[in-house]
Design an enzyme around this catalytic site. Structure first.
Site, short mmCIF file in Angstrom:
data_model
loop_
_atom_site.label_atom_id
_atom_site.label_comp_id
_atom_site.label_asym_id
_atom_site.label_seq_id
_atom_site.Cartn_x
_atom_site.Cartn_y
_atom_site.Cartn_z
N TYR A 157 34.35 42.40 36.06
CA TYR A 157 35.01 42.07 35.09
C TYR A 157 36.77 40.86 36.09
O TYR A 157 37.02 41.20 36.98
CB TYR A 157 36.33 42.92 35.21
CG TYR A 157 38.18 43.06 34.39
CD1 TYR A 157 37.46 42.97 32.85
CD2 TYR A 157 38.81 43.77 34.98
CE1 TYR A 157 39.33 42.72 32.36
CE2 TYR A 157 40.42 43.60 34.08
CZ TYR A 157 40.09 43.17 32.94
OH TYR A 157 41.84 43.19 31.88
N ASP A 252 36.50 36.78 43.79
CA ASP A 252 37.72 37.57 42.53
C ASP A 252 37.79 38.89 43.42
O ASP A 252 37.19 39.69 43.31
CB ASP A 252 37.84 37.76 40.82
CG ASP A 252 38.60 38.59 40.46
OD1 ASP A 252 39.32 38.85 41.06
OD2 ASP A 252 38.59 39.10 38.87
N LYS A 280 46.30 43.26 43.11
CA LYS A 280 46.47 44.92 43.08
C LYS A 280 47.26 45.44 44.93
O LYS A 280 48.56 45.42 44.59
CB LYS A 280 44.79 45.84 42.73
CG LYS A 280 44.86 45.76 41.57
CD LYS A 280 43.33 46.57 41.07
CE LYS A 280 43.39 46.02 39.99
NZ LYS A 280 42.01 45.36 39.39
C1 LIG Z 1 42.36 44.65 38.34
C2 LIG Z 1 40.87 43.15 38.12
C3 LIG Z 1 41.48 42.28 37.37
C4 LIG Z 1 42.54 42.08 36.96
O1 LIG Z 1 44.22 42.18 37.01
P1 LIG Z 1 45.30 42.98 36.93
O2 LIG Z 1 46.45 42.37 37.56
O3 LIG Z 1 44.71 44.15 35.88
O4 LIG Z 1 45.58 41.79 34.82
C5 LIG Z 1 40.28 41.04 37.84
N1 LIG Z 1 39.91 40.83 38.49
C6 LIG Z 1 39.38 42.05 39.22
C7 LIG Z 1 38.14 42.02 40.02
C8 LIG Z 1 40.12 43.32 39.29
O5 LIG Z 1 39.62 44.76 39.75
#
Ligand SMILES: *Cc1c(COP(=O)(O)O)cnc(C)c1O
Length: 441
Positions: A157, A252, A280
């Site tokens: 994701y 990512d 995060k």
């Molecule tokens: C949470 C997450 C996102 C999206 O981040 P948001 O702050 O919720 O938009 C993108 N990539 C990864 C790997 C994530 O865990």
């Protein structure tokens, strides 16, 4: 279903309805009652807990029920909820104003701090969410290479921008289909979705389309199909094949950055990606995210280059203050040793409890992140994960929730340890898991 039987006195019986009352009320004004879908408990059933407050390793719901929390706001709460030093930093920053729409010194300080922790980051730009970070990194990779196609992996994701809301097409190299209504198929025809950990399909893809591929984006340790670790061969092939074809490799690390190790998954793998996205943990609970990497690529961003990217609240001073203090705390001596020891204690203890109860179960972990699977092995990719016993997870989830332990409300989510979780709390959690396994057996 109302569950009254836990409560012996009348006041609590009335209180016991509060999560349900709020959920009913929320659904009348907020679609599905929540502002992000997983919070609705759709995949585990039941009523979501409305959280009133959090402190350290605990959250409390609107009934006053306390839970040992392994969600940690999906990762940010790595130093524990409402850490007094983080709260103080936020308070101090807020007193000087909430947003200026102009540059601040603190933005430089946090960018320098991140670059020092992650040497692959030579230039960095702050944004407000992980979605923005990945969306911008993809646009940048396309602008830099002058190519349109991107590669992602099934089960990873990367936020909800259009070109990433895709699922695999019918054949290996057929272009992806939208995984959400409202995403034109025209947008996703440039996205290729490959199975995670599959070196063969990666090689085939690059043999056939390599010169058209702008970038490969991956969760370098996946946490959005539960915890799935890549093989060393997979990540090294990725680095080698993207370099060979002039494609940008995007790690990512929105979830894994400062979480699986201080320097993120790239420090664990010994890989230098071209671009990294973060979120995060770097906001410590405030809306802050970032993308950064090679100077040569990052300098293609506006105002230096032709790739446009902007944000009214980017580098927000209050969010940056929370992030800076969080980064300071996690760099203190022994932080990751302690965090990793607690995660391993939990994974080992729960593995053993499952074994004793005769339940088919595996727990795996890395740094401050762990996964529970009702399967006889840790999964290698999305379809492997999907073949685990999802129904058993639901029973386990609710068994723990009733006893005062909160996991992420889906079998497809990893869980998170914080520095506030003590060895005693972890033992308590293992004991409760053993009770649930005994009931399930
Ligand atoms: C949470 C997450 C996102 C999206 O981040 P948001 O702050 O919720 O938009 C993108 N990539 C990864 C790997 C994530 O865990």
């Amino acid at each position: 279903m109302l569950k009254f039987h836990f409560y012996s006195i009348n006041r609590k019986i009335i209180m016991a309805n509060r999560n349900e009352q709020l959920f009913e009320r929320a659904k009348k004004i907020i679609p599905g009652g929540v502002n992000s879908p997983v919070r609705a408990f759709g995949s585990v059933g039941g009523v979501p807990r409305f959280i009133k407050k959090a402190q350290g390793a605990y959250v409390w719901d609107e009934n006053g029920q306390r839970y040992i929390d392994y969600v940690g706001s999906w990762g940010p709460a790595i130093v524990g909820h409402a850490h007094p030093e983080v709260i103080e930093a936020v308070r101090e920053a807020a007193l000087d104003g909430l947003s200026f729409g102009a540059p601040t010194e603190a933005e430089i300080v946090i960018a320098e701090a991140i670059a020092q922790i992650m040497p692959s980051v030579e230039r960095l730009r702050l944004v407000s969410s992980g979605t923005e970070a990945t969306m911008s990194a993809i646009r940048l990779a396309r602008g830099y290479t002058g190519r349109d196609k991107i590669v992602k992996f099934e089960g990873c994701y990367h936020g909800h921008s259009d070109s990433l809301l895709v699922k695999a097409g019918s054949g290996l190299l057929t272009f992806a289909n939208p995984s959400s209504a409202g995403v034109p198929a025209d947008f996703t025809q440039h996205t290729i979705v490959l199975p995670y950990n599959d070196v063969g399909s990666l090689k085939t893809c690059f043999e056939q389309l390599g010169e058209q591929i702008a970038c490969v984006i991956l969760e370098p340790i996946a946490g959005n199909m539960n915890l799935v670790k890549p093989s060393q061969e997979f990540v090294h092939t990725l680095r080698q094949i993207t370099t060979q074809h002039g494609s940008v490799l995007i790690y990512d690390e929105v979830m894994t950055g400062f979480r699986v190790a201080l320097g993120g998954a790239q420090s664990v793998h010994g890989i230098t990606p071209d671009l990294t996205t973060m979120g995060k943990v770097i906001g410590g609970g405030m809306p802050l995210a970032a993308f950064g990497g090679k100077k040569e690529i990052m300098d293609c961003i506006s105002p230096l280059g032709a790739v446009y990217q902007a944000g009214t609240l980017s580098g927000n001073p209050v969010a940056v203050a929370a992030g800076l203090k969080t980064l300071e705390i996690i760099q203190r001596t022994g932080f990751y040793e302690h965090l990793t020891a607690r995660t391993e204690q939990l994974a080992n203890g729960i593995n053993q409890a499952a074994k004793q109860a005769g339940i088919t179960f595996t727990a795996d972990s890395i740094g401050g992140m762990f996964g529970f699977y009702f399967a006889d092995h840790a999964p290698q990719n999305y379809s492997d994960m999907a073949a685990s016993n999802i129904a058993a997870f639901k029973t386990f989830f609710h068994g723990l929730l009733e006893r005062g332990v909160a996991l992420g409300p889906s079998a497809y989510e990893a869980s998170f340890m914080s520095a506030a979780h003590t060895a005693e709390l972890v033992d308590e959690t293992i004991a409760m898991a053993a009770e649930v396994f005994a009931q399930m057996a």
